[in-house]
Design an enzyme around this catalytic site. Structure first.
Site, PDB file in Angstrom:
ATOM      1  N   ASN A   9       0.710  -1.102  -0.009  1.00 34.81           N
ATOM      2  CA  ASN A   9       0.353   0.365   0.520  1.00 34.81           C
ATOM      3  C   ASN A   9       1.143   1.056  -0.305  1.00 34.81           C
ATOM      4  O   ASN A   9       1.072   1.485   0.590  1.00 34.81           O
ATOM      5  CB  ASN A   9      -0.958   0.124   1.109  1.00 34.81           C
ATOM      6  N   LYS A  11       0.837   3.972  -0.351  1.00 35.67           N
ATOM      7  CA  LYS A  11      -0.386   5.557   0.678  1.00 35.67           C
ATOM      8  C   LYS A  11      -0.182   6.969  -0.448  1.00 35.67           C
ATOM      9  O   LYS A  11       0.196   6.810  -2.221  1.00 35.67           O
ATOM     10  CB  LYS A  11       0.357   5.109   1.674  1.00 35.67           C
ATOM     11  N   HIS A  96      -9.360   1.370   4.272  1.00 36.90           N
ATOM     12  CA  HIS A  96      -8.442   1.764   5.449  1.00 36.90           C
ATOM     13  C   HIS A  96      -8.600   2.427   6.921  1.00 36.90           C
ATOM     14  O   HIS A  96      -9.008   3.088   6.166  1.00 36.90           O
ATOM     15  CB  HIS A  96      -7.061   2.227   4.445  1.00 36.90           C
ATOM     16  N   GLU A  98      -6.979   5.067   7.654  1.00 35.67           N
ATOM     17  CA  GLU A  98      -6.503   6.004   8.057  1.00 35.67           C
ATOM     18  C   GLU A  98      -7.557   6.944   6.844  1.00 35.67           C
ATOM     19  O   GLU A  98      -8.035   7.683   6.901  1.00 35.67           O
ATOM     20  CB  GLU A  98      -5.141   6.367   6.778  1.00 35.67           C
ATOM     21  N   GLU A 168      -5.453  -4.696  10.780  1.00 32.88           N
ATOM     22  CA  GLU A 168      -4.425  -3.484  10.709  1.00 32.88           C
ATOM     23  C   GLU A 168      -4.220  -3.415  12.474  1.00 32.88           C
ATOM     24  O   GLU A 168      -5.229  -1.745  12.049  1.00 32.88           O
ATOM     25  CB  GLU A 168      -3.945  -2.667   9.619  1.00 32.88           C
ATOM     26  N   GLY A 174       2.495   2.677  10.736  1.00 27.73           N
ATOM     27  CA  GLY A 174       3.668   3.505  10.458  1.00 27.73           C
ATOM     28  C   GLY A 174       4.273   3.840  12.114  1.00 27.73           C
ATOM     29  O   GLY A 174       5.234   4.545  12.017  1.00 27.73           O
ATOM     30  N   SER A 214       3.463  -2.114  10.305  1.00 24.75           N
ATOM     31  CA  SER A 214       5.205  -1.915  10.833  1.00 24.75           C
ATOM     32  C   SER A 214       6.004  -3.506  10.774  1.00 24.75           C
ATOM     33  O   SER A 214       6.772  -3.810  11.003  1.00 24.75           O
ATOM     34  CB  SER A 214       5.139  -1.811  11.682  1.00 24.75           C
TER      35      SER A 214
HETATM   36  P1  13P Z   1       3.542   0.306   7.429  1.00 25.75           P
HETATM   37  O1  13P Z   1       3.589  -0.680   7.030  1.00 25.75           O
HETATM   38  O2  13P Z   1       4.111   1.564   6.795  1.00 25.75           O
HETATM   39  O3  13P Z   1       3.247   0.524   9.630  1.00 25.75           O
HETATM   40  O4  13P Z   1       1.187   0.797   7.209  1.00 25.75           O
HETATM   41  C1  13P Z   1       0.611  -0.067   7.545  1.00 25.75           C
HETATM   42  C2  13P Z   1      -0.113   0.051   6.574  1.00 25.75           C
HETATM   43  O5  13P Z   1      -0.901   0.939   6.704  1.00 25.75           O
HETATM   44  C3  13P Z   1      -0.891  -0.845   5.325  1.00 25.75           C
HETATM   45  O6  13P Z   1      -1.764  -0.500   4.590  1.00 25.75           O
END
Ligand code: 13P
Length: 252
Positions: A9, A11, A96, A98, A168, A174, A214
Site C-alpha cells: 500500500n 499510500k 483503511h 487512515e 491492521e 507506521g 510495521s
Molecule cells: P506500515 O507498514 O507503514 O506500518 O503501514 C501499514 C499499512 O497501513 C498498510 O496498509
C-alpha cells in the site's frame, strides 16, 4: 485453499515517474525470484493506467487504495470503481484506518464501496483494526468483529468469499511497533472464527487474512509462519524494492 498474498500500500507517496520506476523494479525482482505468494501493489490513482500498461501484466496484481461510494456523477475529485477497473487494476483497498480516521469513512459508506467494487470485478482488500485505546482497554475483539459485521455480513457467502481481509492494528501502523506474531495470530484466528460462525468453515478457511502494521523483512517470516496469517499489507516497506522483496521472500 486460501492464497498467501503480499500487498503493498503505497499510500500518498511517489510521483508518477517514481512510481513507475518502483513498479518496474518490483516487477523485475518478483519475476526473477522464486515466490510462494501472490504479489500485489496498490498505488495512487494517477499511476494505475501507466503501471498497468508498463509492468503489471507480468507478475504483479495491481490495485487502487480507495474508490468512491457513488457510481458516477457530480462528486468532484472522486474516482469511481468503474474508473479504477478501466485502468486494468483488479484490486481495491477499502476501509483503511487512515480513510476511516481522516476522511470519516463509516461502515455505511464502506458497504456502498464494496458493492461498487464487486459490480466492477474489483477484489476488495478490506481493512479492519483497533486503535491503541481499544487494545489497552481490552475491547479489540469486539471492535474488529463489529467492523466486519457492520460492513460485510450483509453479503452472500459467494460475495464474502471474494473479499481479502487485512487486520491492521492502528497502533502498529507506521509506528515501528509491530503486533507480536502471537497477538496477530490471536486476532486472525478470532476473525476466522467469526467468519465461520456466519458463513461456515469452508468460506472461513478460504478467506485470506493479511496482517498490516510495521511489517518488515525482519519480522515477516515469524508473522507469516502463524497458521492464520496469510500474508501482509505493507506500507512503508513497500516503497523500497529490497524491503518489499524481503517480505515477499518470507514465504519461501
Ligand atoms: P506500515 O507498514 O507503514 O506500518 O503501514 C501499514 C499499512 O497501513 C498498510 O496498509
Amino acid at each position: 485453499m486460501r492464497k498467501n498474498i503480499v500487498a503493498g500500500n503505497w499510500k500518498m507517496n511517489t510521483t508518477l515517474q517514481e512510481g513507475v520506476a518502483l513498479a518496474e523494479e518490483v516487477n523485475a525482482a518478483v519475476k526473477a525470484t522464486k515466490h510462494n505468494c501472490d504479489v500485489v501493489i496498490c498505488v495512487p490513482f494517477t499511476h494505475l493506467a501507466t503501471i498497468n500498461d508498463k509492468t503489471c501484466r507480468e507478475t504483479l496484481g495491481l490495485g487502487a487504495e480507495n474508490c468512491a461510494d457513488h457510481k458516477s456523477g457530480a462528486y468532484t475529485g472522486e474516482v469511481s470503481a468503474a474508473m479504477v477497473a478501466s485502468t486494468g487494476a483488479t484490486y481495491v483497498i477499502l476501509g483503511h484506518s487512515e480513510r476511516r480516521q481522516y476522511y470519516g469513512e463509516t461502515s455505511e459508506t464502506l458497504r456502498e464501496k464494496v458493492a461498487l467494487a464487486f459490480e466492477n470485478n474489483l477484489t476488495p482488500i478490506f481493512c479492519i483494526g483497533e486503535v491503541l485505546e481499544e487494545r489497552e482497554n481490552g475491547t479489540y475483539f469486539d471492535v474488529v468483529k463489529k467492523q466486519i459485521v457492520d460492513a460485510l455480513f450483509h453479503l452472500s457467502a459467494e460475495d464474502f468469499g471474494k473479499i481479502i481481509l487485512a487486520y491492521e492494528p492502528v497502533w502498529a501502523i507506521g509506528t515501528g511497533k509491530t503486533a507480536t506474531a502471537d497477538q496477530a495470530e490471536d486476532m486472525h484466528a478470532f476473525i476466522r472464527g467469526v467468519i465461520a460462525e456466519k458463513y461456515g468453515n469452508e468460506v472461513a478457511d478460504n478467506t485470506s487474512i493479511l496482517y498490516g502494521g510495521s511489517c518488515k523483512p525482519s519480522n515477516a517470516k515469524e508473522l507469516f509462519a502463524k497458521p492464520d496469517v496469510d500474508g501482509g499489507l505493507i506500507g512503508g516497506a513497500s516503497l523500497k524494492c529490497a524491503d518489499f522483496m524481503g517480505i515477499v521472500e518470507a514465504f519461501n
